[in-house]
Design a protein around this motif. Structure first.
Motif, short mmCIF file in Angstrom:
data_model
loop_
_atom_site.label_atom_id
_atom_site.label_comp_id
_atom_site.label_asym_id
_atom_site.label_seq_id
_atom_site.Cartn_x
_atom_site.Cartn_y
_atom_site.Cartn_z
N GLU A 149 -10.51 1.10 1.20
CA GLU A 149 -9.97 2.01 0.17
C GLU A 149 -11.09 2.89 -0.40
O GLU A 149 -10.94 4.10 -0.50
N ASN B 51 -0.83 2.18 6.06
CA ASN B 51 -2.18 1.75 6.45
C ASN B 51 -2.16 1.13 7.84
O ASN B 51 -1.82 -0.04 8.00
N MET C 199 -6.62 0.61 -5.13
CA MET C 199 -7.61 -0.37 -4.69
C MET C 199 -7.02 -1.78 -4.73
O MET C 199 -7.20 -2.56 -3.80
N PHE D 242 -4.82 -2.36 -1.78
CA PHE D 242 -5.55 -2.63 -0.53
C PHE D 242 -6.08 -4.07 -0.52
O PHE D 242 -6.02 -4.76 0.50
N ARG E 143 -10.18 6.70 -0.49
CA ARG E 143 -10.36 7.39 -1.76
C ARG E 143 -11.05 8.74 -1.61
O ARG E 143 -10.62 9.72 -2.24
N ILE F 297 0.84 -1.21 0.00
CA ILE F 297 0.00 0.00 0.00
C ILE F 297 0.87 1.25 0.00
O ILE F 297 0.62 2.21 -0.74
#
Ligand SMILES: Nc1ncnc2c1ncn2[C@@H]1O[C@H](COP(=O)(O)OP(=O)(O)O)[C@@H](O)[C@H]1O
Ligand SMILES: [Mg+2]
Lengths: 238, 296
Positions: free
Chosen positions: B83, B39, B195, B198, B88, B31
């Motif tokens: 995500e 994260n 994405m 993740f 986002r 990530i």
């Protein structure tokens, strides 16, 4: 808009904070045409290109092949066929030459042509890359890196190739080689938008020149009108 | 003092647990490389892997393999949800990275609460993949599960390597980690890659959680220790360097196992944090940072 317009930019304008780096600027590249943007350091050339590809926020409109692409993100513009070689080349420095080139074909459907055939087309233009294929891109000489950058862009089968100062930092002989390759590509019909700071090389190719100065287009001339650096001096001194 | 038997046992269990940390650490890197985001909800995936696998096993009585294969995509989807729902919206509005990182920490707490509400707060476990054991060689006794961890851990690393070097999507992810603008200019959808990263990180965490649960237990709050140790593994490895995170995890696992037999179980985390501080003092950018040959 004329029927043969490939790229049309209308009133593109960009700020960095309070600095108005690109005043509303319009320009046109026709199908099969090679257009040069000249201008001194800091004139806003890179900003203009970044705004065109939506790497930098801007206002104004961008049309490609008659279609309004103003709302499209950077990667969708690439899918449309606008491929840019960034200032400083933008290679994936820790990946091999092969991986860099292969990623260039990201938008290309895998069924139509084999990757080896695509690579061979690039090797035909830059034979030296064939020997370097497994080398890490970041370890190549400046000239070879620029060849990878141009080769990678060509892997995408662009409809319009945009280059930001491809000769920057290169030995004159290598710079000439790359510019001549661009000329050959253009003769085969590829539309090219070339940004350069140094006039002589770029003028060899271009039919039409925009001179950018202080964030605006100061002149649009047929290349034949610019016989020497001398004629440009007025735009470079400010 | 430590005996040879203890030494060998702690080496083996240390490598096993270290692989788990390594998988979590690689999750951090994947990530981080795609986005610059650390994260902090990474440990949650380990917890969810164990908890969801346990729930499937106990509710539906499925075979272990099937339960594991079902849990992994479920956890991957939870990664995608984080995500889409958390990262986002902030990313698109140009939020500062540290704000997004803080939001992932908040997400970890939220998911832990949701887990308590839906699955309860009681610790639970499920049996080792192969019953029987431990394997005895002379005085040395090693639970079968550690061999599963080592085998599956190695398999995951091999699959990851293939993914990152042989597939278009894997290469595109690496491209994003080296130069997001160039990637976008070649038509790579950079935000979709976030994405993917993740989902991949979550799947890695889930595998780690499923593998490790039989050797201990799982509960709503096991995410934090695994997250912290995985984070340390990634830092030892030079943050962003996946191979380094794996090596860092194994090193950390071995040191913890040795600390436990030499000083006692209470010293497990002391060992981890000591290693972290020592590494940061001596190699401020991680022991394995040089190997990646950073270009900037
Ligand atoms: N990221 C940035 N932040 C602030 N100012 C910038 C940034 N990039 C460029 N500028 C400024 O915008 C102007 C145009 O820069 P640029 O487009 O890079 O010019 P050129 O490519 O013609 O050399 C310069 O004055 C430069 O200092
Ligand atoms: Mg520039």
């Amino acid at each position: 808009m004329s029927a043969s317009a490939l790229l049309e930019v209308r009133d593109l304008s960009a700020h960095y904070g309070r600095v108005h780096a690109l005043k509303p600027t319009s320009l046109l590249v026709n199908e099969g045409e090679i257009v040069t943007i000249l201008g001194p350091n800091g004139a806003g050339k890179t900003t203009l290109l970044r705004a065109m590809l939506r790497l930098t926020p801007s206002t104004g409109q961008v049309f490609f092949k008659g279609k309004d692409i103003t709302g499209l993100s950077t990667h969708r513009r690439a899918e449309e066929g606008i491929i840019m070689v960034q200032e400083g080349r933008g290679l994936f420095g820790q990946m091999s030459v092969r991986e860099n080139l292969t990623l260039g074909a990201y938008t290309q459907p895998s069924g139509t042509m084999s990757m080896d055939d695509r690579l061979d087309k690039v090797f035909a233009l830059f034979p030296r890359l064939k020997e370097r294929i497994n080398q890490i891109a970041g370890s190549l000489s400046g000239g070879e890196q620029q060849m990878v950058a141009v080769g990678r862009a060509l892997m995408a089968e662009p409809k319009l190739l945009i280059l930001d100062e491809p000769s920057l930092g290169l030995a004159p002989r290598v710079a000439t080689e790359i510019i001549e390759t661009l000329g050959a590509l253009n003769r085969k019909g590829l539309g090219i938008l070339l940004v350069e700071q140094k006039a002589p090389l770029a003028l060899k190719l271009a039919k039409r020149v925009y001179v950018l100065s202080l964030g605006r287009i100061a002149a649009e001339l047929p290349a034949t009108d610019i016989k020497s650096h001398h004629d440009l001096a007025q735009y470079y001194l400010h | 003092m430590i005996t040879l038997t203890q030494l060998i046992q702690s080496l083996v269990t240390g490598v096993g647990v270290g692989l788990i940390y390594g998988l979590v650490g690689i999750g951090f890197c994947v990530i981080y490389n795609a986005s610059g985001i650390v994260n902090f909800a990474q440990g949650v995936f380990v917890m969810l892997g164990g908890m969801i696998c346990h729930a499937i096993l106990s509710k539906f009585g499925m075979p272990m393999l099937l339960a594991a294969l079902l849990s992994i995509p479920i956890v991957a989807i939870s990664g995608i949800l984080i995500e889409v729902l958390v990262v986002r919206p902030m990313w698109n509005r140009g939020a500062a990275l540290f704000a997004i990182i803080l939001a992932t920490l908040a997400t970890q707490i939220m998911i832990e609460r949701i887990t308590i509400l839906t699955l309860g707060d009681q610790p639970r476990s499920f049996p080792e993949f192969t019953l029987g054991g431990p394997l005895k060689i002379g005085d040395i006794a090693i639970g079968y599960q550690y061999f599963w961890i080592m085998g599956c851990g190695a398999l995951m690393v091999g699959l990851l390597w293939l993914f990152f070097t042989r597939t278009t999507m894997g290469r595109a992810l690496r491209a994003c980690s080296q130069n997001r603008e160039s990637a976008a200019l070649l038509g790579i959808p950079v935000s979709r890659m976030l994405m993917v990263s993740f989902a991949l990180s979550a799947a890695l965490g889930a595998v780690a959680g499923i593998l490790v649960t039989p050797t201990q237990f799982t509960a709503y709050n096991v995410g934090t220790p695994f997250g912290v140790n995985g984070f340390i593994a990634a830092i030892i490895g030079g943050f962003g360097n996946a191979a380094g995170a794996l090596a860092g995890g194994i090193l950390l696992g071995i040191l913890q196992a040795l600390a436990i037999v030499i000083f006692g179980a209470g010293f497990k985390n002391v060992a981890a944090l000591t290693v972290l501080l020592l590494v940061l003092f001596i190699f401020p950018s991680g022991i394995f940072a040089g190997l990646k040959g950073k270009s900037h």
